[in-house]
Design an enzyme around this catalytic site. Sequence first.
Site, PDB file in Angstrom:
ATOM      1  CB  SER A  83      -0.876  -0.003   1.260  1.00  0.00           C
ATOM      2  OG  SER A  83      -1.445   1.269   1.489  1.00  0.00           O
ATOM      3  CE1 TYR A 124      -4.014  -1.993   4.976  1.00  0.00           C
ATOM      4  CE2 TYR A 124      -2.973   0.113   4.466  1.00  0.00           C
ATOM      5  CZ  TYR A 124      -3.651  -1.019   4.054  1.00  0.00           C
ATOM      6  OH  TYR A 124      -3.967  -1.183   2.717  1.00  0.00           O
TER       7      TYR A 124
END
Length: 276
Positions: free
Chosen positions: A146, A159
Amino acid sequence: MRPAERGGRLAGKVAAITGGASGIGAGTARRFHAEGARVLIADLQEGPGRALAEELGEGAEFVRTDVTREEDVAALADRAVERHGALDVMFNNAGIMGALGPVDRTRMADADLTIAVNLRGVLCGMKHAARVMKPRRSGAIISTSSPAGIVGGVGPHVYSAVKAGIVGLSGSVAAELRRYGVRSNVIVPGAVVSAMTAGLVAGGAADLAGAEAALDGTKYMDRPLRPADVAAAALYLASDEAALVTGVVLPVDAGMTGAGGPSPFATGKYEEPTFK
């Protein structure tokens, strides 16, 4: 028509896709299958997973998989070999947003589960893909990271950490496995119109139209990213066209990580060519 008979860039290949029942995973399953691959859709979402396998037809199969359980991931790799004779592509795509909130109030149980799904699950996928790919001296491992793993402030703390970890892990694995003909690469998708995004920015996981509308205001190019955009990148990395591509981090983010801001020298008083 059988997948191998359809031809395509993945004709005859066997691909396992974790998180394959929705979003990027489902988009990639559709593209891989259309390109001739036999696809194992690995997910905890049994209803959507089985529905997708039925939609795709022969050459597609749902395999219930919890990536936090190593035995499930091992069974996925074994299923590919037992049923189809090989595992050519492992797409470690399953992920959750996980723990949210300020760092000083992080609930460690939430953090542990985020790490278990997003990083340990990827490691398990790499481990068991390598186990069956090394003897054949061939294979492609693809993992989803990401922009949050590259740029600070665009994702939750844990995350962001695990997505950065995927980049480091994939590069390390690429260096080990290249002598066996096994490649390891990373895709970095931007904000994609998907159930996970809809759950964050719209009325719920099913509100894809709401997600598209919300992301439209933050887009970097002429439209938001869609699963098919990421699937196209995964297809390249899975195909023989990328036979010598390993250790790569491929952003599919409309320039979010590579060209995040507008150029001040192409707008305003500089909109017309000049020289300083």
